[in-house]
Design a protein around this motif. Structure first.
Motif, PDB file in Angstrom:
ATOM      1  N   SER A  68     -10.814 -66.397 -43.343  1.00 43.58           N
ATOM      2  CA  SER A  68     -10.130 -65.164 -43.720  1.00 43.58           C
ATOM      3  C   SER A  68     -11.133 -64.058 -44.006  1.00 43.58           C
ATOM      4  CB  SER A  68      -9.235 -65.407 -44.934  1.00 43.58           C
ATOM      5  OG  SER A  68     -10.003 -65.698 -46.084  1.00 43.58           O
ATOM      6  N   GLY A  72     -12.518 -62.851 -40.740  1.00 45.59           N
ATOM      7  CA  GLY A  72     -11.543 -61.987 -40.084  1.00 45.59           C
ATOM      8  C   GLY A  72     -11.522 -60.600 -40.668  1.00 45.59           C
ATOM      9  N   ARG A  76     -14.539 -58.742 -39.434  1.00 46.69           N
ATOM     10  CA  ARG A  76     -14.372 -58.353 -38.032  1.00 46.69           C
ATOM     11  C   ARG A  76     -13.463 -57.146 -37.893  1.00 46.69           C
ATOM     12  NH1 ARG A  76     -13.316 -64.601 -36.309  1.00 46.69           N
ATOM     13  NH2 ARG A  76     -15.522 -65.270 -36.205  1.00 46.69           N
TER      14      ARG A  76
END
Length: 249
Positions: free
Chosen positions: A14, A17, A20
């Protein structure tokens, strides 16, 4: 034990992510603003990234910065990372909500808001540079490996402090080099933006849109460093490494 391991892996993914998402917005923002404005309004480039607030791309500009701000405010990792991310998130939202001074007939209120915008933008970039140079390059965030002498603080600008007997993994060395290059690029761009804002210099180079290019380089450097931190580029061979897990509650 397996359940605990699975939870840690889920948390690591998580956070990767989130990193990103922040990086992708940063990398694509300059291109989306320029191309979108050309397609919808016609040819022409604005003098700065912030000037796209006064074009048809206002929603994209404000929405992207607010998204970056919210992501940063939601970022939970080690204590120092949280503080820096929260500050950067506040500054990002400030850049979005307080537009740059319009180029045509600005009012005194516009001038004041423009100053707030410039301060928020500068602090936003410098905070991100700090994260790239000093936080992303750590190897043991929970230990922090705090320097004790002035020269040790200066050494952090070019070297990574590690636990004795635990050398840097080769890919981590490369990532740290890139983190520092991105951080220094951001700082340099902020300094140059301040220089080209000097009236005598501004009149000479204004037609070249130097602020736009410098802001774009800074945003790309910021986005690139976060993409690396999110394992999108130069991914660590070890999956779910402990350095990507948040600090214990």
């Amino acid at each position: 034990m397996k359940r605990h391991s699975g939870t840690e892996r889920s948390l690591a993914m998580s956070y990767l992510g989130l990193r990103r998402a922040i990086g992708l917005i940063g990398v694509f923002l300059p291109f989306v603003l320029v191309i979108g404005k050309i397609i919808i309004e016609g040819p022409g480039m604005e003098g700065s990234i912030s000037a796209y607030y006064y074009t048809v791309m206002r929603g994209v500009f404000v929405g992207s910065l607010c998204a970056i701000g919210v992501f940063l405010l939601s970022y939970r990792y080690q204590k120092h990372d949280i503080i820096a991310a929260v500050l950067a998130g506040i500054f990002a939202i400030g850049v979005a909500l307080f537009p740059t001074t319009p180029s045509v007939a600005p009012t005194p209120t516009d001038e004041i808001i423009g100053v707030v915008h410039a301060v928020c933008a500068g602090l936003f970039f410098l905070t991100l540079a700090y994260m790239s140079i000093f936080l992303f390059t750590r190897t043991h965030p929970s230990k922090m490996l705090s320097p004790r002498k002035p020269l040790e603080y200066l050494s952090l600008l070019v070297a990574t402090r590690t636990v004795p007997g635990e050398p840097l993994e080769p890919r981590k060395k490369w990532r740290n080099v890139i983190y520092r290059v991105c951080g220094y690029a951001i700082v340099l761009c902020v300094v140059l933006i301040g220089i080209v804002a000097i009236p005598a210099i501004k009149n000479l180079v204004e037609q070249l849109h130097p602020v736009f290019w410098l802001e774009s380089i800074a945003i790309l450097a910021f986005g690139f460093s976060w993409l690396i931190k999110g394992d999108t580029i130069l991914k660590d061979r070890k999956s779910g490494r402990k350095s990507d897990l948040p600090a214990p509650a």
